[in-house]
Design a protein around this motif. Structure first.
Motif, PDB file in Angstrom:
ATOM      1  N   UNK A 265       0.846  -1.196   0.000  1.00  0.00           N
ATOM      2  CA  UNK A 265       0.000   0.000   0.000  1.00  0.00           C
ATOM      3  C   UNK A 265       0.876   1.240   0.000  1.00  0.00           C
ATOM      4  N   UNK A 266       0.580   2.158  -0.904  1.00  0.00           N
ATOM      5  CA  UNK A 266       1.267   3.443  -0.919  1.00  0.00           C
ATOM      6  C   UNK A 266       0.227   4.549  -0.902  1.00  0.00           C
ATOM      7  N   UNK A 267       0.326   5.428   0.072  1.00  0.00           N
ATOM      8  CA  UNK A 267      -0.558   6.578   0.129  1.00  0.00           C
ATOM      9  C   UNK A 267       0.086   7.723  -0.659  1.00  0.00           C
ATOM     10  N   UNK A 268      -0.704   8.323  -1.518  1.00  0.00           N
ATOM     11  CA  UNK A 268      -0.202   9.370  -2.404  1.00  0.00           C
ATOM     12  C   UNK A 268      -0.991  10.648  -2.161  1.00  0.00           C
ATOM     13  N   UNK A 269      -0.406  11.613  -1.445  1.00  0.00           N
ATOM     14  CA  UNK A 269      -1.102  12.887  -1.224  1.00  0.00           C
ATOM     15  C   UNK A 269      -1.091  13.717  -2.497  1.00  0.00           C
ATOM     16  N   UNK A 270      -2.225  14.241  -2.881  1.00  0.00           N
ATOM     17  CA  UNK A 270      -2.275  15.002  -4.117  1.00  0.00           C
ATOM     18  C   UNK A 270      -2.839  16.403  -3.864  1.00  0.00           C
ATOM     19  N   UNK A 271      -2.602  17.273  -4.832  1.00  0.00           N
ATOM     20  CA  UNK A 271      -3.044  18.664  -4.722  1.00  0.00           C
ATOM     21  C   UNK A 271      -3.824  19.038  -5.970  1.00  0.00           C
ATOM     22  N   UNK A 272      -5.011  19.575  -5.772  1.00  0.00           N
ATOM     23  CA  UNK A 272      -5.811  20.048  -6.892  1.00  0.00           C
ATOM     24  C   UNK A 272      -5.539  21.512  -7.200  1.00  0.00           C
ATOM     25  N   UNK A 273      -4.757  22.163  -6.336  1.00  0.00           N
ATOM     26  CA  UNK A 273      -4.362  23.545  -6.570  1.00  0.00           C
ATOM     27  C   UNK A 273      -3.083  23.801  -5.790  1.00  0.00           C
ATOM     28  N   UNK A 274      -2.427  24.928  -6.072  1.00  0.00           N
ATOM     29  CA  UNK A 274      -1.130  25.231  -5.455  1.00  0.00           C
ATOM     30  C   UNK A 274      -1.233  25.346  -3.937  1.00  0.00           C
ATOM     31  N   UNK A 275      -2.375  25.782  -3.426  1.00  0.00           N
ATOM     32  CA  UNK A 275      -2.541  25.951  -1.998  1.00  0.00           C
ATOM     33  C   UNK A 275      -2.517  24.646  -1.220  1.00  0.00           C
ATOM     34  N   UNK A 276      -2.686  23.519  -1.909  1.00  0.00           N
ATOM     35  CA  UNK A 276      -2.688  22.224  -1.245  1.00  0.00           C
ATOM     36  C   UNK A 276      -1.309  21.578  -1.200  1.00  0.00           C
ATOM     37  N   UNK A 277      -0.311  22.171  -1.871  1.00  0.00           N
ATOM     38  CA  UNK A 277       1.025  21.583  -1.897  1.00  0.00           C
ATOM     39  C   UNK A 277       1.619  21.403  -0.499  1.00  0.00           C
ATOM     40  N   UNK A 278       1.485  22.375   0.426  1.00  0.00           N
ATOM     41  CA  UNK A 278       2.042  22.151   1.764  1.00  0.00           C
ATOM     42  C   UNK A 278       1.499  20.900   2.446  1.00  0.00           C
ATOM     43  N   UNK A 279       0.261  20.519   2.151  1.00  0.00           N
ATOM     44  CA  UNK A 279      -0.296  19.308   2.728  1.00  0.00           C
ATOM     45  C   UNK A 279       0.424  18.072   2.200  1.00  0.00           C
ATOM     46  N   UNK A 280       0.844  18.127   0.931  1.00  0.00           N
ATOM     47  CA  UNK A 280       1.655  17.044   0.383  1.00  0.00           C
ATOM     48  C   UNK A 280       3.002  16.988   1.108  1.00  0.00           C
ATOM     49  N   UNK A 281       3.594  18.151   1.272  1.00  0.00           N
ATOM     50  CA  UNK A 281       4.889  18.219   1.953  1.00  0.00           C
ATOM     51  C   UNK A 281       4.781  17.718   3.390  1.00  0.00           C
ATOM     52  N   UNK A 282       3.670  18.007   4.042  1.00  0.00           N
ATOM     53  CA  UNK A 282       3.470  17.549   5.410  1.00  0.00           C
ATOM     54  C   UNK A 282       3.528  16.027   5.470  1.00  0.00           C
ATOM     55  N   UNK A 283       2.832  15.363   4.565  1.00  0.00           N
ATOM     56  CA  UNK A 283       2.820  13.900   4.575  1.00  0.00           C
ATOM     57  C   UNK A 283       4.225  13.347   4.389  1.00  0.00           C
ATOM     58  N   UNK A 284       4.938  13.831   3.394  1.00  0.00           N
ATOM     59  CA  UNK A 284       6.262  13.276   3.114  1.00  0.00           C
ATOM     60  C   UNK A 284       7.286  13.675   4.178  1.00  0.00           C
ATOM     61  N   UNK A 285       7.071  14.792   4.843  1.00  0.00           N
ATOM     62  CA  UNK A 285       7.933  15.174   5.960  1.00  0.00           C
ATOM     63  C   UNK A 285       7.728  14.220   7.124  1.00  0.00           C
ATOM     64  N   UNK A 286       6.479  13.936   7.451  1.00  0.00           N
ATOM     65  CA  UNK A 286       6.201  12.991   8.530  1.00  0.00           C
ATOM     66  C   UNK A 286       6.751  11.608   8.190  1.00  0.00           C
ATOM     67  N   UNK A 287       6.657  11.226   6.914  1.00  0.00           N
ATOM     68  CA  UNK A 287       7.196   9.931   6.495  1.00  0.00           C
ATOM     69  C   UNK A 287       8.707   9.896   6.679  1.00  0.00           C
ATOM     70  N   UNK A 288       9.387  10.969   6.280  1.00  0.00           N
ATOM     71  CA  UNK A 288      10.844  11.029   6.399  1.00  0.00           C
ATOM     72  C   UNK A 288      11.286  11.001   7.857  1.00  0.00           C
ATOM     73  N   UNK A 289      10.479  11.569   8.732  1.00  0.00           N
ATOM     74  CA  UNK A 289      10.802  11.605  10.163  1.00  0.00           C
ATOM     75  C   UNK A 289      10.289  10.368  10.904  1.00  0.00           C
TER      76      UNK A 289
END
Length: 211
Positions: free
Chosen positions: A82-106
């Protein structure tokens, strides 16, 4: 005033993330609980059947399904990843993508449920790096490490890959599930049912394995 503005912002992002799948459902009709991907798309995990969950933290349906997806992941077949893929429908949602991958990295994806709860239950304004960093620090995450990873090349690369996958799979709404690069399903396609979507994933895995 701030509460009203936040409610409006959350409503807009949730609508973008959750409601755009409806035209696909109408086009397929009620009997079809999945769509075939033609041609099939390659896996990033050779030798495994990938189940990709396209989601957004701002999506209320994703929040509702998160515990179900976690439970399903505990019982999935050994050859399924299973791979969760955070996506953004607009530029304002990009930080939410970064949040997921930051938590994953940590190694703090244990906070996934709390992110959903903070946004949808506590109405916290987790839409920019500063707010996210403050929230993460309150959960015991080292703030300096969070800030460094958030803007790192690795996280940016993963965000770009998520965007590529969303484009390749033509994602129009969340949550959506790709199975083996060959099939797509969602709660909407599965009869407007969260449980139905999970059952459809299980039904599609053998089909993806056989082809």
């Amino acid at each position: 005033m701030q509460s009203t503005l936040f409610s409006r912002l959350l409503a807009v992002t949730a609508l973008a993330a959750a409601s755009l799948f409806a035209p696909v459902s109408q086009a397929q009709g009620t009997a079809q609980q999945y769509v075939a991907i033609n041609p099939p798309l390659p896996s990033d995990t050779p030798g495994k059947i990938e189940v990709l969950e396209f989601f957004a933290y701002s999506c209320p349906h994703c929040a509702a399904m998160q515990p179900m997806v976690e439970d399903w992941a505990k019982t999935k077949p050994a050859d399924v990843v299973l791979k969760q893929v955070p996506i953004a429908f607009n530029a304002g949602m990009k930080p939410l993508q970064q949040l997921y991958y930051t938590l994953a990295a940590l190694d703090r994806l244990d906070l996934n449920d709390k992110v959903f709860a903070a946004i949808h239950g506590e109405r916290k304004r987790l839409f920019d790096k500063k707010a996210m960093g403050e929230w993460a620090a309150a959960q015991g995450v080292d703030r300096a490490r969070f800030d460094a990873v958030f803007d790192s090349f690795s996280v940016q690369t993963q965000v770009e890959r998520a965007n590529q996958l969303a484009q390749a799979y033509r994602i129009e709404g969340t949550p959506s599930f790709a199975v083996g690069g060959k099939f797509m399903t969602s709660p909407v396609l599965a009869g407007n049912s969260y449980e139905g979507a999970i059952k459809e994933i299980d039904r599609l895995i053998p089909l993806a394995r056989a082809q």
